[in-house]
Motif scaffolding. Structure first.
Motif, PDB file in Angstrom:
ATOM      1  N   UNK A 224       0.845  -1.196   0.000  1.00  0.00           N
ATOM      2  CA  UNK A 224       0.000   0.000   0.000  1.00  0.00           C
ATOM      3  C   UNK A 224       0.883   1.250   0.000  1.00  0.00           C
ATOM      4  N   UNK A 225       0.806   2.096  -1.043  1.00  0.00           N
ATOM      5  CA  UNK A 225       1.542   3.363  -1.032  1.00  0.00           C
ATOM      6  C   UNK A 225       0.744   4.429  -0.290  1.00  0.00           C
ATOM      7  N   UNK A 226       1.392   5.107   0.654  1.00  0.00           N
ATOM      8  CA  UNK A 226       0.725   6.104   1.489  1.00  0.00           C
ATOM      9  C   UNK A 226       1.355   7.469   1.245  1.00  0.00           C
ATOM     10  N   UNK A 227       0.530   8.443   0.867  1.00  0.00           N
ATOM     11  CA  UNK A 227       1.010   9.773   0.483  1.00  0.00           C
ATOM     12  C   UNK A 227       1.308  10.615   1.709  1.00  0.00           C
ATOM     13  N   UNK A 228       2.183  11.596   1.517  1.00  0.00           N
ATOM     14  CA  UNK A 228       2.696  12.420   2.605  1.00  0.00           C
ATOM     15  C   UNK A 228       1.666  13.429   3.103  1.00  0.00           C
ATOM     16  N   UNK A 229       2.079  14.153   4.120  1.00  0.00           N
ATOM     17  CA  UNK A 229       1.203  15.130   4.768  1.00  0.00           C
ATOM     18  C   UNK A 229       1.058  16.392   3.911  1.00  0.00           C
ATOM     19  N   UNK A 230      -0.013  17.108   4.187  1.00  0.00           N
ATOM     20  CA  UNK A 230      -0.166  18.496   3.758  1.00  0.00           C
ATOM     21  C   UNK A 230      -0.167  19.324   5.037  1.00  0.00           C
ATOM     22  N   UNK A 231       0.838  20.157   5.205  1.00  0.00           N
ATOM     23  CA  UNK A 231       1.002  20.868   6.476  1.00  0.00           C
ATOM     24  C   UNK A 231       0.064  22.059   6.610  1.00  0.00           C
ATOM     25  N   UNK A 232      -0.461  22.548   5.488  1.00  0.00           N
ATOM     26  CA  UNK A 232      -1.407  23.660   5.541  1.00  0.00           C
ATOM     27  C   UNK A 232      -2.780  23.111   5.953  1.00  0.00           C
ATOM     28  N   UNK A 233      -2.888  22.705   7.220  1.00  0.00           N
ATOM     29  CA  UNK A 233      -4.030  21.901   7.642  1.00  0.00           C
ATOM     30  C   UNK A 233      -5.343  22.674   7.695  1.00  0.00           C
ATOM     31  N   UNK A 234      -5.296  24.002   7.640  1.00  0.00           N
ATOM     32  CA  UNK A 234      -6.534  24.790   7.628  1.00  0.00           C
ATOM     33  C   UNK A 234      -7.026  25.059   6.199  1.00  0.00           C
ATOM     34  N   UNK A 235      -6.205  24.743   5.214  1.00  0.00           N
ATOM     35  CA  UNK A 235      -6.516  25.040   3.813  1.00  0.00           C
ATOM     36  C   UNK A 235      -7.122  23.781   3.191  1.00  0.00           C
ATOM     37  N   UNK A 236      -8.408  23.519   3.483  1.00  0.00           N
ATOM     38  CA  UNK A 236      -9.014  22.248   3.110  1.00  0.00           C
ATOM     39  C   UNK A 236      -9.232  22.109   1.610  1.00  0.00           C
ATOM     40  N   UNK A 237      -9.448  23.198   0.905  1.00  0.00           N
ATOM     41  CA  UNK A 237      -9.612  23.083  -0.548  1.00  0.00           C
ATOM     42  C   UNK A 237      -8.295  22.677  -1.204  1.00  0.00           C
ATOM     43  N   UNK A 238      -7.174  23.188  -0.683  1.00  0.00           N
ATOM     44  CA  UNK A 238      -5.867  22.785  -1.198  1.00  0.00           C
ATOM     45  C   UNK A 238      -5.582  21.329  -0.837  1.00  0.00           C
ATOM     46  N   UNK A 239      -5.969  20.927   0.372  1.00  0.00           N
ATOM     47  CA  UNK A 239      -5.815  19.529   0.775  1.00  0.00           C
ATOM     48  C   UNK A 239      -6.617  18.619  -0.140  1.00  0.00           C
ATOM     49  N   UNK A 240      -7.840  19.013  -0.449  1.00  0.00           N
ATOM     50  CA  UNK A 240      -8.680  18.202  -1.332  1.00  0.00           C
ATOM     51  C   UNK A 240      -8.023  18.038  -2.702  1.00  0.00           C
ATOM     52  N   UNK A 241      -7.475  19.126  -3.232  1.00  0.00           N
ATOM     53  CA  UNK A 241      -6.807  19.061  -4.527  1.00  0.00           C
ATOM     54  C   UNK A 241      -5.583  18.150  -4.466  1.00  0.00           C
ATOM     55  N   UNK A 242      -4.809  18.244  -3.383  1.00  0.00           N
ATOM     56  CA  UNK A 242      -3.624  17.407  -3.234  1.00  0.00           C
ATOM     57  C   UNK A 242      -3.997  15.937  -3.097  1.00  0.00           C
ATOM     58  N   UNK A 243      -4.998  15.646  -2.278  1.00  0.00           N
ATOM     59  CA  UNK A 243      -5.426  14.261  -2.089  1.00  0.00           C
ATOM     60  C   UNK A 243      -5.969  13.680  -3.383  1.00  0.00           C
ATOM     61  N   UNK A 244      -6.717  14.468  -4.120  1.00  0.00           N
ATOM     62  CA  UNK A 244      -7.267  13.995  -5.396  1.00  0.00           C
ATOM     63  C   UNK A 244      -6.146  13.700  -6.382  1.00  0.00           C
ATOM     64  N   UNK A 245      -5.143  14.565  -6.452  1.00  0.00           N
ATOM     65  CA  UNK A 245      -4.030  14.336  -7.365  1.00  0.00           C
ATOM     66  C   UNK A 245      -3.224  13.119  -6.948  1.00  0.00           C
ATOM     67  N   UNK A 246      -2.990  12.967  -5.648  1.00  0.00           N
ATOM     68  CA  UNK A 246      -2.250  11.801  -5.164  1.00  0.00           C
ATOM     69  C   UNK A 246      -2.959  10.509  -5.530  1.00  0.00           C
ATOM     70  N   UNK A 247      -4.273  10.511  -5.394  1.00  0.00           N
ATOM     71  CA  UNK A 247      -5.070   9.317  -5.667  1.00  0.00           C
ATOM     72  C   UNK A 247      -5.249   9.078  -7.158  1.00  0.00           C
ATOM     73  N   UNK A 248      -5.657  10.110  -7.885  1.00  0.00           N
ATOM     74  CA  UNK A 248      -6.076   9.934  -9.283  1.00  0.00           C
ATOM     75  C   UNK A 248      -4.914   9.926 -10.268  1.00  0.00           C
TER      76      UNK A 248
END
Length: 339
Positions: A224-248
């Motif tokens: 299982x490959x596990x992606x790294x953290x996003x430290x800008x934890x209050x910036x949820x739209x940026x987190x969503x974009x990062x998680x989507x890119x990591x996954x897709x």
């Protein structure tokens, strides 16, 4: 008597015996190291269900000089009633830390039967992973634990990235995570600070190369490959974009969270859409009814042919959906109700 073709489960019909398949892990791995946050994380998991793992952090979370006591606290929490689903792991110190073996021993002694995995940080290559596994297995034998505790490792050094295929091939490794911050720091300023940001980590070639090599190695060896953290934890739209890119785009099937607000965003981003789930369910039900032979399926007004290769893809879509939330009742009953 053999099963009728229409009743053969996708796992039995579509995969060969002994094929390397990754563990069925939740898509989010939430880290907590301070006691109050560890306890709140357990409460949140009890409320949301096992859609995310918790890693109780004995590396960054442990006070200097108090590592063993912190490991004992972690073990106590894992072995407590607050651990509702046995999806709580522990990160220990590096293999060359003076407290490493004692931390492993404390966790295995108290919680060896329940700890979901032990995370090993900063291995410099295969030799460090082998040393860590040997210490874990020695503690397992010494305390009479009747299971092989899964081992996770962080790829965050040059040596670990050089030997990432060997790390992924190791039979005791279940998952590899990318350690962005230490990886960038190991380049001694050659990668700018922006390479650690939510946007820059998807733009710098050296960071992207590391992410892709880890993902490819894991998929090649059934890990299982596990992606790294996003430290800008209050910036949820940026987190969503990062998680989507990591996954897709990068093939990651799991991602770290460092703040409770990140968990739901990560789970949602790694979840297939309703349309994807509906399409996968339709195709797999039709394929099962056809004895897993080729079928024709109409999608968006177009007739498409599907066979075992695409059936396998759509089965993985359903498995991912099952890890992230409830499925339609018929699909749950047909494909996921068995032991």
């Amino acid at each position: 008597m053999s099963s009728a073709p229409h009743s053969v489960h996708p796992r039995d019909a579509l995969f060969d015996a002994g094929e390397l398949l990754p563990a069925d892990l939740p898509v989010c791995d939430h880290y907590a190291g301070v006691e109050v946050r560890m306890r709140k994380s357990l409460e949140l998991q009890a409320e949301m269900g096992p859609v995310f793992d918790i890693t109780l952090d004995g590396e960054d979370g442990a006070p200097v000089g108090g590592e063993i006591e912190h490991a004992q606290l972690i073990a106590e929490m894992i072995d407590s009633g607050a651990n509702r689903f046995d999806r709580v792991g522990a990160r220990v110190q590096t293999v060359d830390h003076p407290a490493f073996e004692a931390m492993v021993d404390a966790i295995v002694a108290r919680a060896g039967a329940r700890v979901a995995y032990i995370m090993v940080p900063k291995p410099r290559g295969l030799a460090d992973v082998e040393r860590a596994v040997a210490a874990i297995d020695d503690a397992i034998a010494r305390h009479g634990i009747g299971r092989a505790i899964p081992v996770h490792a962080l790829v965050e050094t040059h040596g670990a990235l050089r030997e990432v295929q060997a790390l992924a091939a190791h039979p005791r490794i279940e998952s590899l995570s990318f350690g962005l911050m230490d990886f960038v720091s190991d380049h001694r300023g050659a990668i700018p600070q922006s390479g650690m940001s939510v946007k820059g980590q998807f733009e710098h070639p050296l960071v992207m190369r590391a992410k892709l090599e880890i993902s490819a190695a894991c998929h090649g060896w059934g890990k299982v490959p596990s992606h790294c953290v996003v430290t800008e934890f209050k910036h949820l739209s940026a987190l969503e974009a990062a998680a989507t890119q990591a996954c897709r785009q990068l093939g990651y099937t799991r991602m770290w969270s460092i703040h409770p607000d990140q968990i739901r965003t990560i789970v949602d981003a790694f979840s297939p859409t309703t349309a994807e789930v509906d399409q996968a369910a339709e195709i797999l039900l039709a394929a099962q009814a056809a004895g897993w032979g080729p079928i024709r399926h109409r999608h968006h007004g177009q007739d498409t042919l599907h066979d075992r290769a695409s059936f396998r893809y759509f089965w993985h879509v359903l498995e991912r959906a099952h890890r992230t939330g409830p499925l339609p009742a018929e699909i749950e009953r047909r494909f996921f109700a068995r032991a």
